[in-house]
Motif scaffolding. Structure first.
Motif, PDB file in Angstrom:
ATOM      1  N   LEU A   1       0.833  -1.204   0.000  1.00 52.07           N
ATOM      2  CA  LEU A   1       0.000   0.000   0.000  1.00 52.07           C
ATOM      3  C   LEU A   1       0.867   1.253   0.000  1.00 52.07           C
ATOM      4  CD1 LEU A   1      -2.749  -1.072   2.584  1.00 52.07           C
ATOM      5  CD2 LEU A   1      -2.967  -0.991   0.091  1.00 52.07           C
ATOM      6  N   SER A   2       1.980   1.189   0.723  1.00 44.38           N
ATOM      7  CA  SER A   2       2.885   2.330   0.754  1.00 44.38           C
ATOM      8  C   SER A   2       3.454   2.609  -0.629  1.00 44.38           C
ATOM      9  CB  SER A   2       4.020   2.078   1.747  1.00 44.38           C
ATOM     10  OG  SER A   2       4.930   3.145   1.744  1.00 44.38           O
ATOM     11  N   ARG A   3       3.821   1.554  -1.334  1.00 43.33           N
ATOM     12  CA  ARG A   3       4.367   1.752  -2.672  1.00 43.33           C
ATOM     13  C   ARG A   3       3.350   2.434  -3.586  1.00 43.33           C
ATOM     14  NH1 ARG A   3       7.322  -3.266  -5.266  1.00 43.33           N
ATOM     15  NH2 ARG A   3       8.627  -2.762  -3.466  1.00 43.33           N
ATOM     16  N   CYS A   4       2.095   2.046  -3.465  1.00 38.97           N
ATOM     17  CA  CYS A   4       1.037   2.697  -4.258  1.00 38.97           C
ATOM     18  C   CYS A   4       1.010   4.194  -3.987  1.00 38.97           C
ATOM     19  CB  CYS A   4      -0.329   2.096  -3.916  1.00 38.97           C
ATOM     20  SG  CYS A   4      -0.510   0.341  -4.276  1.00 38.97           S
ATOM     21  N   ALA A   5       1.126   4.565  -2.712  1.00 38.06           N
ATOM     22  CA  ALA A   5       1.046   5.975  -2.333  1.00 38.06           C
ATOM     23  C   ALA A   5       2.269   6.763  -2.768  1.00 38.06           C
ATOM     24  CB  ALA A   5       0.838   6.088  -0.821  1.00 38.06           C
ATOM     25  N   THR A   6       3.469   6.202  -2.591  1.00 39.97           N
ATOM     26  CA  THR A   6       4.665   6.940  -3.001  1.00 39.97           C
ATOM     27  C   THR A   6       4.680   7.131  -4.514  1.00 39.97           C
ATOM     28  OG1 THR A   6       6.003   4.898  -3.047  1.00 39.97           O
ATOM     29  CG2 THR A   6       6.062   6.226  -1.026  1.00 39.97           C
ATOM     30  N   GLN A   7       4.158   6.157  -5.252  1.00 39.42           N
ATOM     31  CA  GLN A   7       4.099   6.306  -6.702  1.00 39.42           C
ATOM     32  C   GLN A   7       3.137   7.409  -7.132  1.00 39.42           C
ATOM     33  OE1 GLN A   7       3.209   2.296  -7.991  1.00 39.42           O
ATOM     34  NE2 GLN A   7       5.365   1.734  -8.083  1.00 39.42           N
ATOM     35  N   GLN A   8       2.237   7.794  -6.234  1.00 45.15           N
ATOM     36  CA  GLN A   8       1.339   8.919  -6.497  1.00 45.15           C
ATOM     37  C   GLN A   8       1.901  10.225  -5.938  1.00 45.15           C
ATOM     38  OE1 GLN A   8      -1.490   8.894  -8.358  1.00 45.15           O
ATOM     39  NE2 GLN A   8      -0.954   6.769  -8.840  1.00 45.15           N
ATOM     40  N   GLY A   9       3.165  10.200  -5.516  1.00 48.51           N
ATOM     41  CA  GLY A   9       3.816  11.417  -5.027  1.00 48.51           C
ATOM     42  C   GLY A   9       3.532  11.759  -3.585  1.00 48.51           C
ATOM     43  N   LEU A  10       3.113  10.760  -2.797  1.00 47.67           N
ATOM     44  CA  LEU A  10       2.776  11.013  -1.395  1.00 47.67           C
ATOM     45  C   LEU A  10       3.884  10.525  -0.469  1.00 47.67           C
ATOM     46  CD1 LEU A  10      -0.977   9.876  -1.405  1.00 47.67           C
ATOM     47  CD2 LEU A  10      -0.030  12.144  -1.923  1.00 47.67           C
TER      48      LEU A  10
ATOM     49  N   VAL B   1      -5.775   7.831   4.248  1.00 45.16           N
ATOM     50  CA  VAL B   1      -5.573   6.853   5.315  1.00 45.16           C
ATOM     51  C   VAL B   1      -5.907   5.488   4.745  1.00 45.16           C
ATOM     52  CG1 VAL B   1      -6.270   6.064   7.597  1.00 45.16           C
ATOM     53  CG2 VAL B   1      -6.139   8.513   7.131  1.00 45.16           C
ATOM     54  N   ALA B   2      -5.017   4.532   4.979  1.00 45.25           N
ATOM     55  CA  ALA B   2      -5.240   3.160   4.527  1.00 45.25           C
ATOM     56  C   ALA B   2      -4.925   2.216   5.680  1.00 45.25           C
ATOM     57  CB  ALA B   2      -4.360   2.844   3.321  1.00 45.25           C
ATOM     58  N   GLY B   3      -5.576   1.068   5.675  1.00 44.54           N
ATOM     59  CA  GLY B   3      -5.322   0.083   6.710  1.00 44.54           C
ATOM     60  C   GLY B   3      -5.498  -1.323   6.189  1.00 44.54           C
ATOM     61  N   PHE B   4      -4.839  -2.251   6.860  1.00 43.87           N
ATOM     62  CA  PHE B   4      -4.966  -3.667   6.547  1.00 43.87           C
ATOM     63  C   PHE B   4      -5.385  -4.404   7.804  1.00 43.87           C
ATOM     64  CE2 PHE B   4      -2.399  -7.782   6.335  1.00 43.87           C
ATOM     65  CZ  PHE B   4      -3.447  -8.491   5.763  1.00 43.87           C
ATOM     66  N   SER B   5      -6.459  -5.206   7.701  1.00 40.61           N
ATOM     67  CA  SER B   5      -6.943  -6.049   8.788  1.00 40.61           C
ATOM     68  C   SER B   5      -7.278  -5.192  10.028  1.00 40.61           C
ATOM     69  CB  SER B   5      -5.904  -7.139   9.088  1.00 40.61           C
ATOM     70  OG  SER B   5      -6.441  -8.165   9.869  1.00 40.61           O
ATOM     71  N   PHE B   6      -6.628  -5.419  11.164  1.00 36.20           N
ATOM     72  CA  PHE B   6      -6.883  -4.572  12.341  1.00 36.20           C
ATOM     73  C   PHE B   6      -6.726  -3.092  12.002  1.00 36.20           C
ATOM     74  CE2 PHE B   6      -4.902  -2.200  15.868  1.00 36.20           C
ATOM     75  CZ  PHE B   6      -5.936  -2.244  16.803  1.00 36.20           C
TER      76      PHE B   6
ATOM     77  N   ALA C   1      -8.837  10.052   0.640  1.00 36.63           N
ATOM     78  CA  ALA C   1      -9.195   8.677   0.317  1.00 36.63           C
ATOM     79  C   ALA C   1      -9.082   7.801   1.551  1.00 36.63           C
ATOM     80  CB  ALA C   1      -8.287   8.142  -0.792  1.00 36.63           C
ATOM     81  N   LEU C   2      -9.925   6.759   1.582  1.00 34.94           N
ATOM     82  CA  LEU C   2      -9.885   5.747   2.630  1.00 34.94           C
ATOM     83  C   LEU C   2      -9.797   4.401   1.926  1.00 34.94           C
ATOM     84  CD1 LEU C   2     -10.109   5.222   5.706  1.00 34.94           C
ATOM     85  CD2 LEU C   2     -12.590   5.050   5.390  1.00 34.94           C
ATOM     86  N   VAL C   3      -8.738   3.656   2.215  1.00 34.77           N
ATOM     87  CA  VAL C   3      -8.503   2.363   1.580  1.00 34.77           C
ATOM     88  C   VAL C   3      -8.437   1.303   2.672  1.00 34.77           C
ATOM     89  CG1 VAL C   3      -6.906   0.986   0.183  1.00 34.77           C
ATOM     90  CG2 VAL C   3      -7.245   3.429  -0.332  1.00 34.77           C
ATOM     91  N   LEU C   4      -9.290   0.281   2.557  1.00 34.99           N
ATOM     92  CA  LEU C   4      -9.389  -0.761   3.580  1.00 34.99           C
ATOM     93  C   LEU C   4      -9.212  -2.123   2.928  1.00 34.99           C
ATOM     94  CD1 LEU C   4     -12.561   0.592   5.455  1.00 34.99           C
ATOM     95  CD2 LEU C   4     -10.161   1.167   5.885  1.00 34.99           C
ATOM     96  N   ALA C   5      -8.172  -2.850   3.331  1.00 32.86           N
ATOM     97  CA  ALA C   5      -7.877  -4.172   2.779  1.00 32.86           C
ATOM     98  C   ALA C   5      -8.047  -5.227   3.863  1.00 32.86           C
ATOM     99  CB  ALA C   5      -6.452  -4.220   2.224  1.00 32.86           C
TER     100      ALA C   5
ATOM    101  N   THR D   1     -14.838   5.042  -0.671  1.00 33.52           N
ATOM    102  CA  THR D   1     -13.919   4.151   0.042  1.00 33.52           C
ATOM    103  C   THR D   1     -13.624   2.917  -0.811  1.00 33.52           C
ATOM    104  OG1 THR D   1     -14.712   4.855   2.226  1.00 33.52           O
ATOM    105  CG2 THR D   1     -13.641   2.702   2.093  1.00 33.52           C
ATOM    106  N   LEU D   2     -12.358   2.529  -0.852  1.00 32.60           N
ATOM    107  CA  LEU D   2     -11.987   1.309  -1.564  1.00 32.60           C
ATOM    108  C   LEU D   2     -11.897   0.161  -0.566  1.00 32.60           C
ATOM    109  CD1 LEU D   2     -11.062  -0.233  -4.083  1.00 32.60           C
ATOM    110  CD2 LEU D   2      -8.717   0.477  -3.541  1.00 32.60           C
ATOM    111  N   LEU D   3     -12.739  -0.846  -0.747  1.00 34.55           N
ATOM    112  CA  LEU D   3     -12.685  -2.078   0.037  1.00 34.55           C
ATOM    113  C   LEU D   3     -12.125  -3.187  -0.850  1.00 34.55           C
ATOM    114  CD1 LEU D   3     -16.217  -2.138   1.745  1.00 34.55           C
ATOM    115  CD2 LEU D   3     -14.112  -1.119   2.619  1.00 34.55           C
ATOM    116  N   VAL D   4     -11.097  -3.873  -0.346  1.00 39.70           N
ATOM    117  CA  VAL D   4     -10.511  -4.997  -1.076  1.00 39.70           C
ATOM    118  C   VAL D   4     -10.449  -6.193  -0.140  1.00 39.70           C
ATOM    119  CG1 VAL D   4      -8.585  -5.802  -2.466  1.00 39.70           C
ATOM    120  CG2 VAL D   4      -9.050  -3.354  -2.325  1.00 39.70           C
ATOM    121  N   HIS D   5     -10.883  -7.344  -0.640  1.00 44.89           N
ATOM    122  CA  HIS D   5     -10.905  -8.540   0.204  1.00 44.89           C
ATOM    123  C   HIS D   5     -10.485  -9.746  -0.615  1.00 44.89           C
ATOM    124  CE1 HIS D   5     -12.426  -9.127   4.367  1.00 44.89           C
ATOM    125  NE2 HIS D   5     -12.318 -10.406   4.042  1.00 44.89           N
TER     126      HIS D   5
END
Length: 216
Positions: free
Chosen positions: A53-62, A110-115, A137-141, A159-163
């Motif tokens: 998820l971090s790589r996705c964000a840095t590639q967007q300049g964050l 803000v993005a999160g995985f599981s907990f 954006a809110l990204v929840l995996a 919100t992006l939900l991925v499961h």
């Protein structure tokens, strides 16, 4: 994963919040807070889903902040079922905004995985209730929001939900119940387990497209 990796510390209610900082190649135009899975089950900021998820964000300049929750690594305190962790992340957001004031109007997410999804969703709700600037954006995996929820949440419509289809930690039915409750679409990755083994490239491409589409 990033052009440069640093560490930084913030102060939470239980003491130090130790974080990794992932810098994009160019000057950051915003930032992202990415939250790891359950601390009592090996969750930490270097989890592969978190770093994806971090790589996705840095590639967007964050500029990405990856904290260790209470009791993990050098972070102080003990696991607090998401309550203390949410308080800590709100403190981190305020302190980050003060330290990196050069991006007062830049996009952030803000993005999160599981907990980490539970903390992320509740941080978003707390900010909204306070009338504070909400993340773009809110990204929840691997959504586990309701397992650790201590307050009502209002995830935004985009919100992006991925499961994972075969998630054996947070069953797909649990993620779908959250999606149904909040009338959110969910992307299901076929044959993916909880940790998206063998599916991280798909996850990265999916999240990257979503962030690019939002203009983050």
């Amino acid at each position: 994963m990033s052009e440069r990796l640093d560490t930084i510390q913030f102060s939470g209610a239980a003491g130090v919040i130790d974080c990794a900082l992932d810098w994009p190649i160019d000057t950051p135009r915003g930032w992202a807070l990415i939250l790891h899975p359950h601390p009592l089950h090996g969750g930490a900021r270097d989890n592969k889903v978190v770093t994806t998820l971090s790589r996705c964000a840095t590639q967007q300049g964050l500029l990405v902040v990856r904290p260790d929750f209470r009791g993990v690594g050098l972070s102080a305190g003990q696991f607090d079922q998401s309550r203390g962790e949410t308080v800590d992340m709100l403190a981190l957001i305020e302190q980050f905004s003060n330290r990196f004031a050069q991006w007062p109007d830049g996009p952030w997410l803000v993005a999160g995985f599981s907990f980490g999804t539970s903390v992320a969703a509740q941080v978003h709700a707390e900010l909204a209730d306070a009338g504070a600037a909400s993340p773009r954006a809110l990204v929840l995996a691997g959504t586990a929001v309701n397992r650790f929820r201590f307050r009502q949440v209002q995830p935004p419509a985009d919100t992006l939900l991925v499961h994972g289809e075969l998630d054996d930690v947070v069953p797909l039915s649990e993620g779908m119940e959250f999606a149904r409750e909040h009338q959110l679409p969910m992307v299901v990755l076929p044959q993916a387990g909880h940790f998206f083994h063998g599916k991280l490239i798909q996850l990265r491409e999916l999240v990257s497209r979503h962030l690019a589409g939002l203009g983050t």
